[in-house]
Write an enzyme that holds these catalytic residues in place. Structure first.
Site, PDB file in Angstrom:
ATOM      1  N   ASN A 276       0.857  -1.164   0.000  1.00 29.59           N
ATOM      2  CA  ASN A 276       0.000   0.000   0.000  1.00 29.59           C
ATOM      3  C   ASN A 276       0.906   1.231   0.000  1.00 29.59           C
ATOM      4  O   ASN A 276       2.117   1.111   0.096  1.00 29.59           O
ATOM      5  CB  ASN A 276      -0.859  -0.053   1.280  1.00 29.59           C
ATOM      6  N   HIS A 277       0.300   2.396  -0.152  1.00 31.71           N
ATOM      7  CA  HIS A 277       1.069   3.629  -0.046  1.00 31.71           C
ATOM      8  C   HIS A 277       0.341   4.569   0.900  1.00 31.71           C
ATOM      9  O   HIS A 277      -0.888   4.570   0.972  1.00 31.71           O
ATOM     10  CB  HIS A 277       1.225   4.286  -1.419  1.00 31.71           C
TER      11      HIS A 277
END
Lengths: 189, 189, 189
Positions: A111-112
């Site tokens: 994820n970011h």
């Protein structure tokens, strides 16, 4: 404020093995896993174990399965990994016993942080507990635990934990009903 | 009234290049793009430019990317095109700078007029503005503009424009929250 | 009570042809269907017929199409099977005339009884009636009939029958509007 991907830095990310091992896995994966031809299941299980995965007895790996890092993967007994499943396990993925991961399901650990100007990488483990069923083309997001015997319906997206025996559907997946397993149904087989 | 696909006629559709160029692109795409092996990023960027794409500095093209017509594609600086992304750009696709198009996202420019007995082809451009993030397996439909720094969540489907900094989810995607980018989060890196 | 996949038994499932025929189909499928290269449409239609499928006049099979059992498949006249469509037809799949099955749509006939401790396989036929449109990446679940001229929108999941001329969207797909086909629109072509 805006994001600046030129400042992105994932140097802190732990890949878990050397580049040599990673390339070797890519080759083995290409030969045994990532195509549509049937390959002897025992060979695939053996390759996964050779690269550090824990794989239980009776586990079945169908064709076209994509596994990022076998050394971050645990699969229980009598677990089924369906055709075209993608386990993008930047973090640990644990798949319990008697689970079914159906066709083209996607378990993604990366994820970011979209509030961060550098779009920092965030990874989180996934746990699929015993007896759960991830139906075809469903997606399990980073950090999610799918409770024991829970069901994630076709094409649904689990963005948070699913309770045990919950039958969940939609994007984001919400509980629709409860799974009841009975002996009565055996008569119908 | 019913539809009659034998009357379908897309002769008016402008492919943008000759059949020879299209076949050449298919070959190059097969060699450099459409498989799971790692290929030197500079080579892929160079091939896209050779076939008419505009590609900025620092753009990253992961393996397995499918691009229909490179001559209808513009990619900004430091844009990331993730593994297995499909850019089905029958019309122009513009991907801004500092954008992230994650794994198996799908940008599709082709549609049909389902009120038309001949099922007429309709194509419309897609614009992904600077800083936006199209998450894994999300779909952007024909004619959609994804506003600057907007986020389309995992597996979601954008059927209409997304406002700048909107975080959108679902099918059809609706705004759930607003993206705030702050310096505070940098301390967490 | 829990599920026990070691007791799973699908011996009662009728594959419809001998293992020899199945392997032969896998080879033909690999050569003509399952890759991204363009292959002469007549050759693909002929191969499907040779393996027991019924295929109408003017049917178009795009690259990358996956068909489990051609002997359980009927395709009408002027039907389009789009790029990367997956017809996982453990049971009969009937695709009507003048239908469009768009890119990476998924027709899946296999299910499991999750109330059964042995996770019994359940298969059910799918019918796509004349003039219907299954849009890109949409999913049609086992036992579903998509009514004549119904539309299943991009990325949507049909878990129950769609009425004729219904335009349906979401997961699960629900009717959003009604398809009206008129001669007026022809002027726009």
């Amino acid at each position: 404020m805006s994001v600046d991907l030129s400042r992105y830095d994932n140097a802190g990310f732990q890949r878990g093995r050397s580049a040599v091992v990673e390339v070797a896995w890519m080759l083995v994966s290409g030969l045994l896993f990532r195509h549509s031809l049937a390959v002897w299941n025992g060979g695939k299980v053996g390759a996964l174990r050779l690269f550090g995965a824990t794989v239980g007895e009776g586990a079945v790996i169908k064709p076209g399965v994509r596994i990022k890092f076998p050394w971050k993967l645990r699969i229980g007994d009598h677990a089924w990994i369906g055709e075209g499943v993608w386990i993008d396990n930047l973090a640990d993925v644990t798949i319990g016993s008697h689970t079914c991961i159906s066709q083209e399901a996607f378990l993604v650990c990366g994820n970011h942080d979209y509030t961060d100007p550098t779009f920092r990488l965030r990874t989180a483990p996934i746990v699929i507990e015993d007896g759960a069923w991830i139906a075809a083309r469903a997606i399990v997001c980073p950090g999610v635990t799918v409770g024991s015997h829970a069901v994630l319906a076709v094409g649904s997206v689990a963005v948070s934990d699913l309770p045990p025996f919950a039958v969940c559907q939609g994007n984001p997946a919400v509980q629709k009903t409860t799974r009841r397993i009975g002996t009565a149904s055996e008569g119908r087989a």
